[in-house]
Scaffold this motif. Structure first.
Motif, PDB file in Angstrom:
ATOM      1  N   MET A  93       0.833  -1.197   0.000  1.00 54.87           N
ATOM      2  CA  MET A  93       0.000   0.000   0.000  1.00 54.87           C
ATOM      3  C   MET A  93       0.876   1.258   0.000  1.00 54.87           C
ATOM      4  SD  MET A  93      -3.003   1.184  -0.280  1.00 54.87           S
ATOM      5  CE  MET A  93      -4.043  -0.218   0.017  1.00 54.87           C
ATOM      6  N   LEU A  94       1.961   1.240   0.771  1.00 51.78           N
ATOM      7  CA  LEU A  94       2.874   2.380   0.771  1.00 51.78           C
ATOM      8  C   LEU A  94       3.476   2.556  -0.614  1.00 51.78           C
ATOM      9  CD1 LEU A  94       4.359   4.697   2.108  1.00 51.78           C
ATOM     10  CD2 LEU A  94       6.063   3.047   2.919  1.00 51.78           C
ATOM     11  N   GLY A  95       3.811   1.464  -1.276  1.00 57.53           N
ATOM     12  CA  GLY A  95       4.338   1.539  -2.639  1.00 57.53           C
ATOM     13  C   GLY A  95       3.348   2.181  -3.594  1.00 57.53           C
ATOM     14  N   VAL A 137       6.643  13.390  -3.710  1.00 60.62           N
ATOM     15  CA  VAL A 137       7.437  13.152  -2.501  1.00 60.62           C
ATOM     16  C   VAL A 137       7.148  14.185  -1.414  1.00 60.62           C
ATOM     17  CG1 VAL A 137       9.472  14.462  -3.232  1.00 60.62           C
ATOM     18  CG2 VAL A 137       9.743  12.531  -1.673  1.00 60.62           C
ATOM     19  N   GLU A 138       6.729  15.367  -1.784  1.00 58.19           N
ATOM     20  CA  GLU A 138       6.470  16.426  -0.804  1.00 58.19           C
ATOM     21  C   GLU A 138       5.392  16.042   0.217  1.00 58.19           C
ATOM     22  OE1 GLU A 138       8.436  18.022  -4.266  1.00 58.19           O
ATOM     23  OE2 GLU A 138       6.513  16.988  -4.158  1.00 58.19           O
ATOM     24  N   LYS A 187      12.630   7.162  -0.455  1.00 53.22           N
ATOM     25  CA  LYS A 187      11.921   8.081  -1.350  1.00 53.22           C
ATOM     26  C   LYS A 187      12.233   9.541  -1.021  1.00 53.22           C
ATOM     27  CE  LYS A 187       8.593   8.924  -4.414  1.00 53.22           C
ATOM     28  NZ  LYS A 187       8.674   8.523  -5.788  1.00 53.22           N
ATOM     29  N   ALA A 188      12.282   9.875   0.254  1.00 54.76           N
ATOM     30  CA  ALA A 188      12.429  11.265   0.664  1.00 54.76           C
ATOM     31  C   ALA A 188      13.881  11.748   0.713  1.00 54.76           C
ATOM     32  CB  ALA A 188      11.788  11.477   2.030  1.00 54.76           C
ATOM     33  N   VAL A 189      14.814  10.838   0.942  1.00 55.18           N
ATOM     34  CA  VAL A 189      16.215  11.236   1.116  1.00 55.18           C
ATOM     35  C   VAL A 189      17.109  10.703  -0.007  1.00 55.18           C
ATOM     36  CG1 VAL A 189      18.221  11.132   2.651  1.00 55.18           C
ATOM     37  CG2 VAL A 189      15.930  11.368   3.624  1.00 55.18           C
ATOM     38  N   SER A 204      20.327  11.021  -5.175  1.00 57.50           N
ATOM     39  CA  SER A 204      20.850  10.361  -6.378  1.00 57.50           C
ATOM     40  C   SER A 204      20.737  11.264  -7.605  1.00 57.50           C
ATOM     41  CB  SER A 204      20.152   9.025  -6.618  1.00 57.50           C
ATOM     42  OG  SER A 204      18.806   9.225  -6.960  1.00 57.50           O
ATOM     43  N   GLU A 205      19.779  12.202  -7.569  1.00 59.05           N
ATOM     44  CA  GLU A 205      19.615  13.138  -8.681  1.00 59.05           C
ATOM     45  C   GLU A 205      20.639  14.277  -8.657  1.00 59.05           C
ATOM     46  OE1 GLU A 205      15.563  14.424  -8.601  1.00 59.05           O
ATOM     47  OE2 GLU A 205      14.792  12.390  -8.821  1.00 59.05           O
TER      48      GLU A 205
END
Length: 108
Positions: A40-42, A50-51, A85-87, A92-93
């Motif tokens: 479900m989180l996925g 992400v915000e 996802k948040a960090v 990586s970008e």
């Protein structure tokens, strides 16, 4: 206090408003659920930007705050997913070397 199922929370949110009762997002509802579900989180991560992970409910708590207070051992994997996802994904970008990001990922 009105109780919401995760399905009701998802249905209650729209593209114009991510808040439901008490300022909770579907992420907050999932994080406070007795049955934490990675799948479900996925799905939520894929649907929302992400915000939303940084969104604070009216009581000033984020979804991660609730996960950190959760007593289930399943919360650990969800915390890792949120941090990824948040960090890690934003880092990586930045063009940081793979060695640096793999070291950070290992620490998470």
């Amino acid at each position: 206090l009105q109780q919401w199922t995760l399905t009701q929370a998802l249905e209650a949110t729209t593209n114009t408003s991510l808040e439901i009762s008490l300022g909770l997002t579907p992420f907050h509802v999932l994080a406070t659920s007795a049955a934490l579900k990675q799948d479900m989180l996925g799905c939520l991560r894929a649907k929302y930007p992400v915000e939303i992970l940084f969104h604070k409910a009216r009581n000033r708590k984020t979804m991660l705050d609730y996960l950190l207070m959760h007593t289930s051992s399943k919360a650990v994997q969800l915390i890792r997913m949120v941090l990824q996802k948040a960090v890690m994904d934003p880092i990586s970008e930045w063009g940081v070397t793979e060695k640096c990001t793999s070291e950070l990922d290992h620490r998470l």
